[in-house]
Design a protein around this motif. Sequence first.
Motif, PDB file in Angstrom:
ATOM      1  N   SER A  53       0.838  -1.213   0.000  1.00 14.90           N
ATOM      2  CA  SER A  53       0.000   0.000   0.000  1.00 14.90           C
ATOM      3  C   SER A  53       0.862   1.247   0.000  1.00 14.90           C
ATOM      4  O   SER A  53       0.587   2.206  -0.729  1.00 14.90           O
ATOM      5  N   HIS A  54       1.898   1.234   0.813  1.00 13.77           N
ATOM      6  CA  HIS A  54       2.812   2.368   0.877  1.00 13.77           C
ATOM      7  C   HIS A  54       3.537   2.560  -0.456  1.00 13.77           C
ATOM      8  O   HIS A  54       3.659   3.692  -0.940  1.00 13.77           O
ATOM      9  N   LEU A  55       4.002   1.481  -1.040  1.00 15.51           N
ATOM     10  CA  LEU A  55       4.700   1.557  -2.325  1.00 15.51           C
ATOM     11  C   LEU A  55       3.766   2.075  -3.411  1.00 15.51           C
ATOM     12  O   LEU A  55       4.162   2.897  -4.245  1.00 15.51           O
ATOM     13  N   LEU A  56       2.520   1.636  -3.409  1.00 15.46           N
ATOM     14  CA  LEU A  56       1.543   2.123  -4.386  1.00 15.46           C
ATOM     15  C   LEU A  56       1.302   3.612  -4.212  1.00 15.46           C
ATOM     16  O   LEU A  56       1.264   4.364  -5.192  1.00 15.46           O
ATOM     17  N   ALA A  57       1.166   4.059  -2.983  1.00 13.21           N
ATOM     18  CA  ALA A  57       0.962   5.488  -2.717  1.00 13.21           C
ATOM     19  C   ALA A  57       2.157   6.307  -3.196  1.00 13.21           C
ATOM     20  O   ALA A  57       1.985   7.385  -3.784  1.00 13.21           O
ATOM     21  N   GLU A  58       3.358   5.808  -2.973  1.00 12.75           N
ATOM     22  CA  GLU A  58       4.560   6.515  -3.443  1.00 12.75           C
ATOM     23  C   GLU A  58       4.612   6.561  -4.968  1.00 12.75           C
ATOM     24  O   GLU A  58       4.971   7.584  -5.551  1.00 12.75           O
ATOM     25  N   ALA A  59       4.257   5.457  -5.613  1.00 14.59           N
ATOM     26  CA  ALA A  59       4.271   5.419  -7.077  1.00 14.59           C
ATOM     27  C   ALA A  59       3.215   6.365  -7.643  1.00 14.59           C
ATOM     28  O   ALA A  59       3.483   7.079  -8.620  1.00 14.59           O
ATOM     29  N   ASP A  60       2.034   6.387  -7.049  1.00 14.22           N
ATOM     30  CA  ASP A  60       0.994   7.320  -7.493  1.00 14.22           C
ATOM     31  C   ASP A  60       1.446   8.768  -7.311  1.00 14.22           C
ATOM     32  O   ASP A  60       1.198   9.620  -8.167  1.00 14.22           O
ATOM     33  N   ALA A  61       2.128   9.041  -6.212  1.00 12.36           N
ATOM     34  CA  ALA A  61       2.641  10.393  -5.982  1.00 12.36           C
ATOM     35  C   ALA A  61       3.684  10.765  -7.034  1.00 12.36           C
ATOM     36  O   ALA A  61       3.717  11.909  -7.507  1.00 12.36           O
ATOM     37  N   ALA A  62       4.508   9.820  -7.420  1.00 11.66           N
ATOM     38  CA  ALA A  62       5.497  10.078  -8.480  1.00 11.66           C
ATOM     39  C   ALA A  62       4.797  10.374  -9.799  1.00 11.66           C
ATOM     40  O   ALA A  62       5.224  11.252 -10.561  1.00 11.66           O
ATOM     41  N   LEU A  63       3.713   9.664 -10.067  1.00  9.58           N
ATOM     42  CA  LEU A  63       2.943   9.914 -11.284  1.00  9.58           C
ATOM     43  C   LEU A  63       2.360  11.327 -11.259  1.00  9.58           C
ATOM     44  O   LEU A  63       2.433  12.054 -12.250  1.00  9.58           O
ATOM     45  N   ILE A  64       1.813  11.728 -10.145  1.00 14.01           N
ATOM     46  CA  ILE A  64       1.268  13.086 -10.015  1.00 14.01           C
ATOM     47  C   ILE A  64       2.378  14.121 -10.218  1.00 14.01           C
ATOM     48  O   ILE A  64       2.186  15.108 -10.925  1.00 14.01           O
ATOM     49  N   ARG A  65       3.536  13.896  -9.618  1.00 14.44           N
ATOM     50  CA  ARG A  65       4.649  14.847  -9.772  1.00 14.44           C
ATOM     51  C   ARG A  65       5.083  14.969 -11.233  1.00 14.44           C
ATOM     52  O   ARG A  65       5.499  16.044 -11.668  1.00 14.44           O
ATOM     53  N   ALA A  66       4.968  13.904 -11.985  1.00 16.31           N
ATOM     54  CA  ALA A  66       5.383  13.904 -13.400  1.00 16.31           C
ATOM     55  C   ALA A  66       4.276  14.357 -14.335  1.00 16.31           C
ATOM     56  O   ALA A  66       4.516  14.535 -15.532  1.00 16.31           O
ATOM     57  N   SER A  67       3.085  14.561 -13.809  1.00 18.30           N
ATOM     58  CA  SER A  67       1.919  14.774 -14.672  1.00 18.30           C
ATOM     59  C   SER A  67       2.054  15.943 -15.640  1.00 18.30           C
ATOM     60  O   SER A  67       1.720  15.807 -16.816  1.00 18.30           O
ATOM     61  N   GLU A  68       2.535  17.090 -15.184  1.00 17.23           N
ATOM     62  CA  GLU A  68       2.645  18.248 -16.083  1.00 17.23           C
ATOM     63  C   GLU A  68       3.567  17.950 -17.259  1.00 17.23           C
ATOM     64  O   GLU A  68       3.257  18.286 -18.400  1.00 17.23           O
ATOM     65  N   VAL A  69       4.674  17.333 -16.984  1.00 17.39           N
ATOM     66  CA  VAL A  69       5.627  16.991 -18.046  1.00 17.39           C
ATOM     67  C   VAL A  69       5.017  15.958 -18.991  1.00 17.39           C
ATOM     68  O   VAL A  69       5.126  16.081 -20.214  1.00 17.39           O
ATOM     69  N   LEU A  70       4.366  14.952 -18.450  1.00 18.67           N
ATOM     70  CA  LEU A  70       3.771  13.911 -19.282  1.00 18.67           C
ATOM     71  C   LEU A  70       2.691  14.476 -20.191  1.00 18.67           C
ATOM     72  O   LEU A  70       2.637  14.150 -21.385  1.00 18.67           O
ATOM     73  N   VAL A  71       1.844  15.328 -19.648  1.00 19.25           N
ATOM     74  CA  VAL A  71       0.775  15.930 -20.446  1.00 19.25           C
ATOM     75  C   VAL A  71       1.361  16.809 -21.545  1.00 19.25           C
ATOM     76  O   VAL A  71       0.873  16.801 -22.679  1.00 19.25           O
ATOM     77  N   ARG A  72       2.392  17.529 -21.237  1.00 18.80           N
ATOM     78  CA  ARG A  72       3.027  18.391 -22.230  1.00 18.80           C
ATOM     79  C   ARG A  72       3.725  17.575 -23.318  1.00 18.80           C
ATOM     80  O   ARG A  72       3.614  17.881 -24.499  1.00 18.80           O
TER      81      ARG A  72
END
Length: 109
Positions: A53-72
């Motif tokens: 659960s903790h690892l999933l939360a960290e991975a989701d947070a990494a995805l959110i942090r990368a979101s602006e770059v990914l969308v661009r």
Amino acid sequence: MPNGLDFEVRVYAAMAAALMTYEDELEVEGALNWRDAIEERLHAGETPSPETSHLLAEADAALIRASEVLVRRFPDLFHPQRKANIPRQNWWWHLDEGSQVRKHPEQVA
């Protein structure tokens, strides 16, 4: 090959950690599809360990942090027509709508 929720979360976490290095839309799409598979297991009633659960939360947070770059970099991946039939609960497909999509997926329009 190992399978199961714990394995899938570990793979997704590795993908999420590498998101900023991806150069092809298919790489990002693969990570989002992998997250779909995890969500399906969770909805089917599989229960992750506290560590998973903790690892999933960290991975989701990494995805959110990368979101602006990914969308661009990969705008077609988040095109409204492409994601029209994807439920808002699968917030990772709606990153173009801002980071709040994760907290309140039903309220983002």
